[in-house]
Design a protein around this motif. Structure first.
Motif, PDB file in Angstrom:
ATOM      1  N   MET A 197       1.000  -1.158   0.091  1.00 23.97           N
ATOM      2  CA  MET A 197       0.089   0.015  -0.042  1.00 23.97           C
ATOM      3  C   MET A 197       0.776   1.311  -0.209  1.00 23.97           C
ATOM      4  O   MET A 197       0.584   2.061  -0.742  1.00 23.97           O
ATOM      5  CB  MET A 197      -0.938  -0.036   1.431  1.00 23.97           C
ATOM      6  N   VAL A 198       1.852   1.253   0.911  1.00 22.86           N
ATOM      7  CA  VAL A 198       2.719   2.323   0.752  1.00 22.86           C
ATOM      8  C   VAL A 198       3.402   2.749  -0.235  1.00 22.86           C
ATOM      9  O   VAL A 198       3.465   3.623  -1.061  1.00 22.86           O
ATOM     10  CB  VAL A 198       3.767   2.151   2.041  1.00 22.86           C
ATOM     11  N   ASN A 199       3.998   1.496  -1.122  1.00 15.98           N
ATOM     12  CA  ASN A 199       4.677   1.611  -2.339  1.00 15.98           C
ATOM     13  C   ASN A 199       3.804   2.144  -3.513  1.00 15.98           C
ATOM     14  O   ASN A 199       4.205   2.693  -4.442  1.00 15.98           O
ATOM     15  CB  ASN A 199       5.212   0.254  -2.851  1.00 15.98           C
ATOM     16  N   GLN A 200       2.533   1.804  -3.263  1.00 15.65           N
ATOM     17  CA  GLN A 200       1.613   2.293  -4.390  1.00 15.65           C
ATOM     18  C   GLN A 200       0.743   3.556  -4.095  1.00 15.65           C
ATOM     19  O   GLN A 200      -0.207   3.989  -4.585  1.00 15.65           O
ATOM     20  CB  GLN A 200       0.449   1.161  -4.458  1.00 15.65           C
ATOM     21  N   ASN A 201       1.306   4.122  -2.897  1.00 17.66           N
ATOM     22  CA  ASN A 201       0.873   5.441  -2.384  1.00 17.66           C
ATOM     23  C   ASN A 201      -0.689   5.283  -2.174  1.00 17.66           C
ATOM     24  O   ASN A 201      -1.268   6.271  -2.513  1.00 17.66           O
ATOM     25  CB  ASN A 201       1.281   6.437  -3.418  1.00 17.66           C
ATOM     26  N   ILE A 202      -1.403   4.241  -1.502  1.00 17.19           N
ATOM     27  CA  ILE A 202      -2.592   4.248  -1.224  1.00 17.19           C
ATOM     28  C   ILE A 202      -2.604   4.309   0.304  1.00 17.19           C
ATOM     29  O   ILE A 202      -2.358   3.386   1.130  1.00 17.19           O
ATOM     30  CB  ILE A 202      -3.127   2.638  -1.316  1.00 17.19           C
ATOM     31  N   LYS A 203      -3.292   5.526   0.708  1.00 17.60           N
ATOM     32  CA  LYS A 203      -3.510   5.683   1.909  1.00 17.60           C
ATOM     33  C   LYS A 203      -4.854   6.545   2.027  1.00 17.60           C
ATOM     34  O   LYS A 203      -5.200   7.291   1.327  1.00 17.60           O
ATOM     35  CB  LYS A 203      -2.437   6.706   2.587  1.00 17.60           C
ATOM     36  N   ASN A 204      -5.358   6.503   3.221  1.00 17.90           N
ATOM     37  CA  ASN A 204      -6.699   7.105   3.627  1.00 17.90           C
ATOM     38  C   ASN A 204      -7.817   6.755   2.807  1.00 17.90           C
ATOM     39  O   ASN A 204      -8.617   7.791   2.467  1.00 17.90           O
ATOM     40  CB  ASN A 204      -6.346   8.627   3.699  1.00 17.90           C
ATOM     41  N   CYS A 205      -7.726   5.554   2.021  1.00 16.30           N
ATOM     42  CA  CYS A 205      -8.877   5.260   1.314  1.00 16.30           C
ATOM     43  C   CYS A 205     -10.085   4.739   2.054  1.00 16.30           C
ATOM     44  O   CYS A 205      -9.881   4.237   3.041  1.00 16.30           O
ATOM     45  CB  CYS A 205      -8.488   4.077   0.375  1.00 16.30           C
ATOM     46  N   LYS A 206     -11.115   4.940   1.726  1.00 21.23           N
ATOM     47  CA  LYS A 206     -12.363   4.371   2.176  1.00 21.23           C
ATOM     48  C   LYS A 206     -12.459   2.799   1.979  1.00 21.23           C
ATOM     49  O   LYS A 206     -12.258   2.396   0.927  1.00 21.23           O
ATOM     50  CB  LYS A 206     -13.763   4.995   1.933  1.00 21.23           C
ATOM     51  N   PRO A 207     -12.928   2.086   2.812  1.00 19.80           N
ATOM     52  CA  PRO A 207     -13.080   0.642   2.573  1.00 19.80           C
ATOM     53  C   PRO A 207     -14.058   0.253   1.730  1.00 19.80           C
ATOM     54  O   PRO A 207     -15.052   0.989   1.524  1.00 19.80           O
ATOM     55  CB  PRO A 207     -13.499   0.009   4.061  1.00 19.80           C
ATOM     56  N   LEU A 208     -13.614  -0.654   0.675  1.00 14.33           N
ATOM     57  CA  LEU A 208     -14.537  -0.784  -0.228  1.00 14.33           C
ATOM     58  C   LEU A 208     -15.774  -1.655   0.374  1.00 14.33           C
ATOM     59  O   LEU A 208     -15.621  -2.601   1.209  1.00 14.33           O
ATOM     60  CB  LEU A 208     -13.840  -1.786  -1.356  1.00 14.33           C
ATOM     61  N   LYS A 209     -16.738  -1.408  -0.290  1.00 12.77           N
ATOM     62  CA  LYS A 209     -18.091  -2.117   0.307  1.00 12.77           C
ATOM     63  C   LYS A 209     -18.629  -3.111  -0.811  1.00 12.77           C
ATOM     64  O   LYS A 209     -19.297  -3.959  -0.507  1.00 12.77           O
ATOM     65  CB  LYS A 209     -19.190  -1.233   0.442  1.00 12.77           C
ATOM     66  N   LYS A 210     -18.233  -3.090  -2.092  1.00 11.56           N
ATOM     67  CA  LYS A 210     -18.035  -4.223  -2.917  1.00 11.56           C
ATOM     68  C   LYS A 210     -16.851  -4.269  -3.700  1.00 11.56           C
ATOM     69  O   LYS A 210     -16.065  -3.481  -3.837  1.00 11.56           O
ATOM     70  CB  LYS A 210     -19.019  -3.874  -3.975  1.00 11.56           C
ATOM     71  N   ALA A 211     -16.234  -5.588  -3.466  1.00 18.23           N
ATOM     72  CA  ALA A 211     -14.855  -5.893  -4.190  1.00 18.23           C
ATOM     73  C   ALA A 211     -14.848  -7.305  -4.818  1.00 18.23           C
ATOM     74  O   ALA A 211     -15.794  -8.339  -4.204  1.00 18.23           O
ATOM     75  CB  ALA A 211     -13.851  -5.950  -3.127  1.00 18.23           C
ATOM     76  N   LYS A 212     -14.107  -7.558  -5.900  1.00 17.50           N
ATOM     77  CA  LYS A 212     -14.068  -8.910  -6.426  1.00 17.50           C
ATOM     78  C   LYS A 212     -12.393  -9.239  -6.108  1.00 17.50           C
ATOM     79  O   LYS A 212     -11.811  -8.441  -6.533  1.00 17.50           O
ATOM     80  CB  LYS A 212     -14.283  -8.958  -7.895  1.00 17.50           C
TER      81      LYS A 212
END
Length: 112
Positions: free
Chosen positions: A38-53
């Motif tokens: 997540m850090v390497n992809q700069n993913i932060k402070n995202c809202k949790p997905l309510k639908k995911a595959k």
């Protein structure tokens, strides 16, 4: 979002026979590895997905027969729990992720 984990998750046959402390350590290692991704992809402070595959692609070095269900009931549990712990998905219930897909592949297939 694509998250790569270096080691194969253990099958259910191995995972359920581990001592609870070893399962806890494995869960922590997986969570840490996903956090680094997540850090390497700069993913932060995202809202949790309510639908995911969710699709798991497991690469093996040999072409032996394997049972997909053994992986769903094994170490993949820790991966799904980690996705919840890190706030990527809201929950690992059927309502959110339905049935995760597990693909058993071989290293020669890795280039695809």
């Amino acid at each position: 979002m694509k998250i790569t984990i270096k080691n194969l998750p253990p099958s259910k046959n191995k995972y359920v026979n581990w001592h609870w402390a070893k399962r806890k350590r494995y869960h922590e290692e997986v969570r840490d590895e996903i956090w680094v991704e997540m850090v390497n992809q700069n993913i932060k402070n995202c809202k949790p997905l309510k639908k995911a595959k969710i699709i798991f692609r497991l690469y093996f070095k040999d072409n032996r027969r394997r049972d997909v269900q053994n992986y769903l009931g094994g170490g993949i549990i820790a991966i799904l729990d980690s996705l919840v712990d890190l706030g990527i998905i809201a929950d690992d219930s059927y309502d959110i992720i339905r049935q995760p897909v597990v693909c058993l592949l071989y290293t020669s297939d890795a280039a695809d």
